[in-house]
Write an enzyme that holds these catalytic residues in place. Structure first.
Site, mmCIF file in Angstrom:
data_model
loop_
_atom_site.group_PDB
_atom_site.id
_atom_site.type_symbol
_atom_site.label_atom_id
_atom_site.label_comp_id
_atom_site.label_asym_id
_atom_site.label_seq_id
_atom_site.Cartn_x
_atom_site.Cartn_y
_atom_site.Cartn_z
ATOM 1 C CE1 TYR A 109 -2.904 -2.847 5.922
ATOM 2 C CE2 TYR A 109 -3.254 -0.399 5.126
ATOM 3 C CZ TYR A 109 -3.613 -2.013 4.447
ATOM 4 O OH TYR A 109 -3.664 -2.198 3.142
ATOM 5 C CB SER A 164 -1.042 0.079 1.072
ATOM 6 O OG SER A 164 -1.672 1.031 1.814
ATOM 7 N N GLY A 192 -4.831 11.589 11.053
ATOM 8 C CA GLY A 192 -3.687 10.877 10.929
ATOM 9 C C GLY A 192 -4.060 11.171 9.318
ATOM 10 C CG ASP A 193 -7.301 11.402 6.556
ATOM 11 O OD1 ASP A 193 -6.992 10.250 6.007
ATOM 12 O OD2 ASP A 193 -8.135 11.949 6.128
ATOM 13 C CE LYS A 246 -1.383 -4.328 3.654
ATOM 14 N NZ LYS A 246 -1.920 -5.941 2.820
HETATM 15 P P1 NAD Z 1 -10.918 -7.191 1.188
HETATM 16 O O1 NAD Z 1 -10.874 -6.648 2.696
HETATM 17 O O2 NAD Z 1 -12.168 -6.952 0.787
HETATM 18 O O3 NAD Z 1 -10.714 -8.422 1.024
HETATM 19 C C1 NAD Z 1 -9.579 -8.693 1.905
HETATM 20 C C2 NAD Z 1 -9.879 -10.815 1.421
HETATM 21 O O4 NAD Z 1 -8.710 -11.147 2.574
HETATM 22 C C3 NAD Z 1 -11.200 -11.039 2.279
HETATM 23 O O5 NAD Z 1 -12.054 -11.603 1.301
HETATM 24 C C4 NAD Z 1 -10.912 -11.130 3.923
HETATM 25 O O6 NAD Z 1 -12.206 -11.973 3.598
HETATM 26 C C5 NAD Z 1 -9.568 -12.490 3.488
HETATM 27 N N1 NAD Z 1 -9.298 -12.312 4.353
HETATM 28 C C6 NAD Z 1 -8.733 -11.907 5.425
HETATM 29 N N2 NAD Z 1 -7.981 -11.942 6.340
HETATM 30 C C7 NAD Z 1 -7.844 -13.783 6.080
HETATM 31 C C8 NAD Z 1 -7.008 -14.581 6.563
HETATM 32 N N3 NAD Z 1 -5.913 -14.901 7.651
HETATM 33 N N4 NAD Z 1 -7.118 -16.157 5.787
HETATM 34 C C9 NAD Z 1 -7.941 -16.053 4.798
HETATM 35 N N5 NAD Z 1 -8.438 -15.054 4.284
HETATM 36 C C10 NAD Z 1 -8.509 -13.579 4.479
HETATM 37 O O7 NAD Z 1 -9.828 -5.874 0.647
HETATM 38 P P2 NAD Z 1 -9.645 -5.533 -0.659
HETATM 39 O O8 NAD Z 1 -9.680 -3.739 -0.942
HETATM 40 O O9 NAD Z 1 -9.716 -6.402 -1.661
HETATM 41 O O10 NAD Z 1 -7.539 -5.425 -0.031
HETATM 42 C C11 NAD Z 1 -7.122 -6.576 -0.626
HETATM 43 C C12 NAD Z 1 -5.706 -6.670 0.414
HETATM 44 O O11 NAD Z 1 -5.018 -4.986 -0.697
HETATM 45 C C13 NAD Z 1 -5.560 -6.172 1.444
HETATM 46 O O12 NAD Z 1 -4.258 -6.669 1.397
HETATM 47 C C14 NAD Z 1 -5.464 -4.734 1.267
HETATM 48 O O13 NAD Z 1 -4.423 -4.325 2.495
HETATM 49 C C15 NAD Z 1 -4.130 -4.565 0.466
HETATM 50 N N6 NAD Z 1 -4.867 -2.830 -0.147
HETATM 51 C C16 NAD Z 1 -6.033 -2.642 -0.135
HETATM 52 C C17 NAD Z 1 -6.193 -1.189 -0.675
HETATM 53 C C18 NAD Z 1 -7.480 -0.696 -0.489
HETATM 54 O O14 NAD Z 1 -8.152 0.037 -0.674
HETATM 55 N N7 NAD Z 1 -8.785 -1.393 -0.365
HETATM 56 C C19 NAD Z 1 -4.923 -0.876 -0.738
HETATM 57 C C20 NAD Z 1 -3.747 -0.681 -0.810
HETATM 58 C C21 NAD Z 1 -3.797 -2.168 -0.274
HETATM 59 C C1 WQD Z 2 -9.663 9.616 0.547
HETATM 60 C C2 WQD Z 2 -10.377 10.369 1.281
HETATM 61 C C3 WQD Z 2 -10.311 11.171 3.241
HETATM 62 C C4 WQD Z 2 -14.409 9.176 4.126
HETATM 63 C C5 WQD Z 2 -7.051 4.529 3.117
HETATM 64 C C6 WQD Z 2 -5.929 3.594 3.658
HETATM 65 C C7 WQD Z 2 -5.077 3.400 3.390
HETATM 66 C C8 WQD Z 2 -5.481 2.806 1.855
HETATM 67 C C9 WQD Z 2 -6.578 3.396 1.068
HETATM 68 C C10 WQD Z 2 -5.251 0.407 2.315
HETATM 69 C C11 WQD Z 2 -8.984 11.829 1.919
HETATM 70 C C12 WQD Z 2 -11.620 11.562 2.185
HETATM 71 C C13 WQD Z 2 -12.621 9.729 3.340
HETATM 72 C C14 WQD Z 2 -15.078 9.991 3.811
HETATM 73 C C15 WQD Z 2 -13.781 12.297 3.042
HETATM 74 N N1 WQD Z 2 -5.945 1.367 1.867
HETATM 75 N N2 WQD Z 2 -12.778 11.066 3.621
HETATM 76 N N3 WQD Z 2 -15.064 11.704 4.012
HETATM 77 O O1 WQD Z 2 -7.059 7.570 3.575
HETATM 78 O O2 WQD Z 2 -5.982 7.393 0.996
HETATM 79 O O3 WQD Z 2 -6.717 5.939 2.438
HETATM 80 O O4 WQD Z 2 -7.459 3.671 1.705
HETATM 81 O O5 WQD Z 2 -4.440 0.115 2.098
HETATM 82 O O6 WQD Z 2 -3.873 2.768 3.192
HETATM 83 O O7 WQD Z 2 -5.387 5.069 4.462
HETATM 84 O O8 WQD Z 2 -8.130 6.897 1.464
HETATM 85 O O9 WQD Z 2 -11.094 6.653 0.862
HETATM 86 O O10 WQD Z 2 -10.435 6.752 3.168
HETATM 87 O O11 WQD Z 2 -10.096 8.995 1.790
HETATM 88 O O12 WQD Z 2 -14.168 13.197 3.058
HETATM 89 O O13 WQD Z 2 -16.363 9.782 4.878
HETATM 90 O O14 WQD Z 2 -11.609 11.659 1.271
HETATM 91 O O15 WQD Z 2 -10.066 12.604 4.096
HETATM 92 O O16 WQD Z 2 -9.167 12.890 1.842
HETATM 93 P P1 WQD Z 2 -7.161 7.209 2.068
HETATM 94 P P2 WQD Z 2 -9.885 7.071 1.621
#
Ligand code: NAD
Ligand code: WQD
Length: 339
Positions: A149, A125, A294-295, A153
């Site tokens: 978190y 991430s 934290g944003d 990562k």
């Molecule tokens: P998600 O929660 O939809 O998908 C994660 C999946 O993993 C879920 O289906 C959950 O049930 C499963 N899971 C969790 N813990 C588990 C375990 N111990 N064993 C087996 N299955 C497990 O999330 P996502 O948005 O699809 O994210 C996927 C990956 O990408 C995550 O590792 C997340 O940290 C990373 N990521 C997501 C974002 C984002 O904004 N969505 C951004 C950066 C990184």
């Molecule tokens: C985006 C913008 C908020 C909600 C987070 C994690 C990051 C990654 C993605 C996994 C910001 C604003 C949000 C709301 C708002 N996940 N906002 N009202 O914070 O960039 O990232 O998710 O790895 O690690 O930190 O994404 O979608 O939460 O926010 O105004 O109800 O929208 O302040 O500016 P963010 P977000």
């Protein structure tokens, strides 16, 4: 046909990646404990791809079970999505986050080594960078996460690189996602948050469909063009495609690499709201609220290394992201549960 273990394959990004894998000739084998997803997502993957997909309800920390599944299906590679991802929750439950994200990755690597799989694509991430020293972030930017978190990562990245360094894993792709949004254009799969959404796009979509009264805009006094936070939103289908390209690269080039996955462009909260309004034809009620703790004000990616190493760049626009998010949300107003 190359079989690929997909941990977390029922989740948001995993489900879209399974569809792309099938369309490009790979065979996904899903492992998920459904802590944040539903087996109904797998039914939808099967409908969309018109074929059955093997899946198991299992936890990635169950090393013996995962090794057995990899061996049974002779998977050569794993794409590791499984983990917990809510930043706020990670500050309240750090042990759960280290267990799922760090011990989960450790267990998966052990299972792979026991069963002969040596290629892994890992979901990292942009949160590993922390407060920007410069923008856009390049992969060589300082790594200093500001929440548990992000620490999990970064720790998992280090673990993977160390194991790659020992030669035990031949291929490691670390993909640092920026802000994935949108859904499959069919509207059949999409993001289905369990509770009140933490992230902007699912919240906006739930306001549009009438599940929430209004959006709280967290801060309108940032040093950005319109005062609201700026992020690099990318379409989940573009993101899914990058995973397939990482597996393709493993066929001819070995060794670990780390790349940013973003469009290279920033959009503000108000840009996203306006684009979503245009896509759904409704106005989104919103109220300005204090900044969220934290944003970071603004960040976006330099995605040029992903282009160089994978031939990948984001093709879909913010309009595409909003249109497809609305297709998913309007066709599945209560997510998978009502299905
Ligand atoms: P998600 O929660 O939809 O998908 C994660 C999946 O993993 C879920 O289906 C959950 O049930 C499963 N899971 C969790 N813990 C588990 C375990 N111990 N064993 C087996 N299955 C497990 O999330 P996502 O948005 O699809 O994210 C996927 C990956 O990408 C995550 O590792 C997340 O940290 C990373 N990521 C997501 C974002 C984002 O904004 N969505 C951004 C950066 C990184
Ligand atoms: C985006 C913008 C908020 C909600 C987070 C994690 C990051 C990654 C993605 C996994 C910001 C604003 C949000 C709301 C708002 N996940 N906002 N009202 O914070 O960039 O990232 O998710 O790895 O690690 O930190 O994404 O979608 O939460 O926010 O105004 O109800 O929208 O302040 O500016 P963010 P977000």
């Amino acid at each position: 046909m190359t079989r690929v273990l997909v941990t977390g394959g029922a989740g948001y990004i995993g489900s879209h990646t399974c569809v792309e894998l099938v369309s490009r000739g790979y065979e996904p084998v899903i492992v998920d404990n459904f802590v944040n997803s539903s087996p109904k997502a797998i039914d939808r993957i099967c409908q969309l791809t018109n074929r059955p997909v093997d899946w198991y309800e299992a936890d990635v920390r169950d090393t013996a079970r995962i090794a057995e599944i990899i061996a049974k299906h002779e998977c050569e590679a794993a794409i590791h999505f499984a983990g917990l991802k809510a930043v706020g929750e990670s500050t309240e439950k750090p042990l759960e986050y280290y267990s799922a994200n760090v011990m989960g990755t450790h267990s998966l690597i052990e299972a792979m080594l026991q069963s002969g799989a040596s290629q892994i694509v890992f979901s990292s991430s942009a949160t590993v960078y922390g407060e920007p020293e410069f923008l856009p972030y390049t992969e060589s930017h300082r790594l200093r996460p500001t929440n548990p978190y992000g620490n999990t990562k970064l720790t998992a990245e280090m673990l993977l690189n160390d194991v790659a360094g020992s030669g035990a894993l031949t291929d490691v792709a670390i993909l640092r996602y920026f802000n994935p949004i949108g859904a499959h254009p069919s509207g059949m799969i999409g993001e289905d948050p369990n509770d009140i959404p933490n992230n902007l796009m699912p919240y906006v979509a739930q306001v549009a469909v009438g599940r929430r009264p209004h959006l709280n805009v967290f801060g309108n006094d940032y040093d950005t063009a319109d005062g609201t936070g700026v992020r690099d939103y990318l379409h989940v289908v573009d993101l899914a495609r990058a995973h397939v390209l990482a597996l393709d690269r493993f066929k001819h080039t070995h060794g670990p690499f780390t790349v940013n996955l973003g469009t290279g462009n920033g959009s503000s909260v108000l840009d996203v709201v306006r684009a979503f309004e245009a896509a759904c034809g409704k106005s989104i009620a919103m109220e300005f609220a204090p900044r969220r703790a934290g944003d970071i004000a603004a960040f976006w990616a330099d995605p040029s290394l992903a282009h160089e190493l994978l031939g990948w760049h984001a093709e879909l626009t913010l309009e595409d992201m909003c249109r497809d998010q609305w297709a998913w949300q309007s066709q599945n107003p209560q997510g998978y549960e009502a299905a």
